[in-house]
Design an enzyme around this catalytic site. Sequence first.
Site, mmCIF file in Angstrom:
data_model
loop_
_atom_site.group_PDB
_atom_site.id
_atom_site.type_symbol
_atom_site.label_atom_id
_atom_site.label_comp_id
_atom_site.label_asym_id
_atom_site.label_seq_id
_atom_site.Cartn_x
_atom_site.Cartn_y
_atom_site.Cartn_z
ATOM 1 N N HIS A 1 0.816 -1.223 0.000
ATOM 2 C CA HIS A 1 0.000 0.000 0.000
ATOM 3 C C HIS A 1 0.845 1.266 0.000
ATOM 4 C CE1 HIS A 1 -4.038 -1.840 0.746
ATOM 5 N NE2 HIS A 1 -3.249 -2.856 1.024
ATOM 6 N N ASP B 1 3.583 9.587 -0.651
ATOM 7 C CA ASP B 1 2.397 8.823 -0.259
ATOM 8 C C ASP B 1 2.167 7.727 -1.292
ATOM 9 O OD1 ASP B 1 0.133 8.235 1.241
ATOM 10 O OD2 ASP B 1 -0.482 10.330 1.379
HETATM 11 P P1 ADQ Z 1 -2.935 6.159 4.951
HETATM 12 O O1 ADQ Z 1 -1.534 6.635 5.059
HETATM 13 O O2 ADQ Z 1 -3.630 5.915 6.231
HETATM 14 O O3 ADQ Z 1 -3.032 4.836 4.042
HETATM 15 P P2 ADQ Z 1 -4.963 7.513 3.186
HETATM 16 O O4 ADQ Z 1 -4.880 6.785 1.899
HETATM 17 O O5 ADQ Z 1 -5.148 8.967 3.014
HETATM 18 O O6 ADQ Z 1 -3.686 7.323 4.098
HETATM 19 O O7 ADQ Z 1 -6.184 6.941 4.006
HETATM 20 C C1 ADQ Z 1 -6.616 7.522 5.182
HETATM 21 C C2 ADQ Z 1 -8.052 7.104 5.475
HETATM 22 O O8 ADQ Z 1 -8.352 7.511 6.798
HETATM 23 C C3 ADQ Z 1 -9.053 7.778 4.550
HETATM 24 O O9 ADQ Z 1 -10.041 6.861 4.162
HETATM 25 C C4 ADQ Z 1 -9.652 8.897 5.428
HETATM 26 O O10 ADQ Z 1 -11.002 9.174 5.176
HETATM 27 C C5 ADQ Z 1 -9.517 8.326 6.826
HETATM 28 N N1 ADQ Z 1 -9.339 9.430 7.781
HETATM 29 C C6 ADQ Z 1 -8.354 10.350 7.778
HETATM 30 N N2 ADQ Z 1 -8.545 11.222 8.791
HETATM 31 C C7 ADQ Z 1 -9.656 10.843 9.431
HETATM 32 C C8 ADQ Z 1 -10.364 11.332 10.574
HETATM 33 N N3 ADQ Z 1 -9.955 12.404 11.279
HETATM 34 N N4 ADQ Z 1 -11.463 10.681 10.953
HETATM 35 C C9 ADQ Z 1 -11.876 9.589 10.276
HETATM 36 N N5 ADQ Z 1 -11.260 9.090 9.210
HETATM 37 C C10 ADQ Z 1 -10.153 9.690 8.789
HETATM 38 C C11 ADQ Z 1 -2.082 3.937 3.419
HETATM 39 C C12 ADQ Z 1 -1.085 4.606 2.473
HETATM 40 C C13 ADQ Z 1 -1.826 5.424 1.433
HETATM 41 C C14 ADQ Z 1 -2.822 4.524 0.670
HETATM 42 C C15 ADQ Z 1 -3.677 3.731 1.644
HETATM 43 C C16 ADQ Z 1 -4.524 2.681 0.919
HETATM 44 O O11 ADQ Z 1 -0.187 5.433 3.206
HETATM 45 O O12 ADQ Z 1 -0.918 6.014 0.507
HETATM 46 O O13 ADQ Z 1 -3.663 5.332 -0.132
HETATM 47 O O14 ADQ Z 1 -2.893 3.056 2.610
HETATM 48 O O15 ADQ Z 1 -3.731 1.846 0.131
#
Ligand code: ADQ
Length: 476
Positions: A162, A370
């Site tokens: 990921h 990312d």
């Molecule tokens: P993350 O680094 O966790 O994921 P991201 O892809 O942005 O980053 O996902 C975060 C998730 O958490 C989103 O669905 C978002 O809605 C949720 N979220 C963020 N802040 C929140 C809050 N305050 N309350 C509730 N929900 C919240 C890792 C990798 C990424 C990759 C994903 C999936 O780092 O690059 O996109 O896995 O493969």
Amino acid sequence: MSNASFIVVANRLPVDSVVDDEGNRTWRRSPGGLVAALEPVLQANRGTWIGWAGAAGAAPEPFEADGVTLLPVELSETEVLRYYEGFSNASLWPLYHDAVEPRVFRRSWWKSYYEVNARFAEVCAREAAPGATVWVQDYQLQLVPGMLREKRPDLRIGFFLHIPFPPVELFMQLPHRMEILQGLLGADLVGFQRPLAAQNFLALTRHLLGYRPRGHYVTVDDRLVRADAFPISIDTAANEEIATTERVRQRAKEIRDELGEPETIILGVDRLDYTKGIEQRLKAFRELLEDGRLKVPKAVMVQVATPSRERVEQYRTLRDRVEREVGRINGEYGQVGLPAVHYLHQSFDRYELAALYQAADIMAVTPLRDGMNLVAKEYVASQIDNRGALVLSEFAGAAGDLRQAFLVNPHDLTDLKDGFVTAANATLDDKMKRMRAMRRYLRKHDVSRWARSFLTALGVPERGAAYNPGSQPAAD
Ligand code: ADQ
């Protein structure tokens, strides 16, 4: 041996434990596209999900949720410290994200990483039916494909990373780099977010192990291993549906009202992680206020920073730095009752998040690095009236998919600032054109399509179809 014909192996089970007032434990499904995307395949194949339940100590008994067997794996307190917080999150995480923060290596962490990976592989080898398909997820479990292949050569094994996969020079720093690479090569299919990551991986098989990759393939002991890109996405329809509810529309209006009806709301939503570029974003905003290119209260910033990995030293110091910067900006540019930055160190439910997305004029997704970044995609899907602007880092995997975003280089403060100003001054027509194109893209490229394309490449029949590896096609 059990008879699971489809198994997902991930660091975490897709549930959180909830203990009520009487001390009884129940499980709540954790939100997230991955679970939603995999559920139909898991259900149709009497699937099993193997993972840690989230608390150190003895693992709970296996249980069933929505037709899927959940099989908890035990982690001791020391393993949480060494395998999870140590090798996974203080060694691999920074190194794989271009070492934007210094990585730390400790030999005791590696030992624990090895042992925990072996435990996951053992549980999986025991559970899998002959010829079953196993899909291993992410950087915490890179040794599992190789360990599993040794125990169960009959299995079809897929692996998906990921996060980014680093270029050769960076990966070479990693102690036990050969074992990690060989671990990944135990899979039949190694999936990455971006094509460049797959190329890095293939280049390393040549550089470190002397293999001769051809195209997307490399031959390992007479086995063909494929490395390719499968950019992950969101459940677009579900996000759009939430965004159109009256509750969300109403709440979005309320948020704008509570913020004093500014002209420009800049929103950031991230896990509080140094890869997400929160500090750089705040600094850019402060300088824009300093230069007078943006002014409070016409422009305000809302930064949601979800608590994350709070026991890891680098995350604790990051929180201090971010909070100091927020304090500094508000001290210098806020007014009574009108802060310049609204900082929320909290988690929100899907509805509140969707309302924030809808209330924002500019979404700032500016990570230094990312894998993909799903927040960018969720923001786009929530823009049902197409009026918002997405300022997106070139260093997020999502930049390869959301090409109509306002792209910026977050390592270059001038470029970052210009990106915000360009987005703030863009005409409505320009913003709507960009947003429409991105929404169209996401409707087609959603998370089910991602899961389907990975599983098809792995040789698993169409999503939802029961998969029986031993069966012959029926004669008609
Ligand atoms: P993350 O680094 O966790 O994921 P991201 O892809 O942005 O980053 O996902 C975060 C998730 O958490 C989103 O669905 C978002 O809605 C949720 N979220 C963020 N802040 C929140 C809050 N305050 N309350 C509730 N929900 C919240 C890792 C990798 C990424 C990759 C994903 C999936 O780092 O690059 O996109 O896995 O493969």
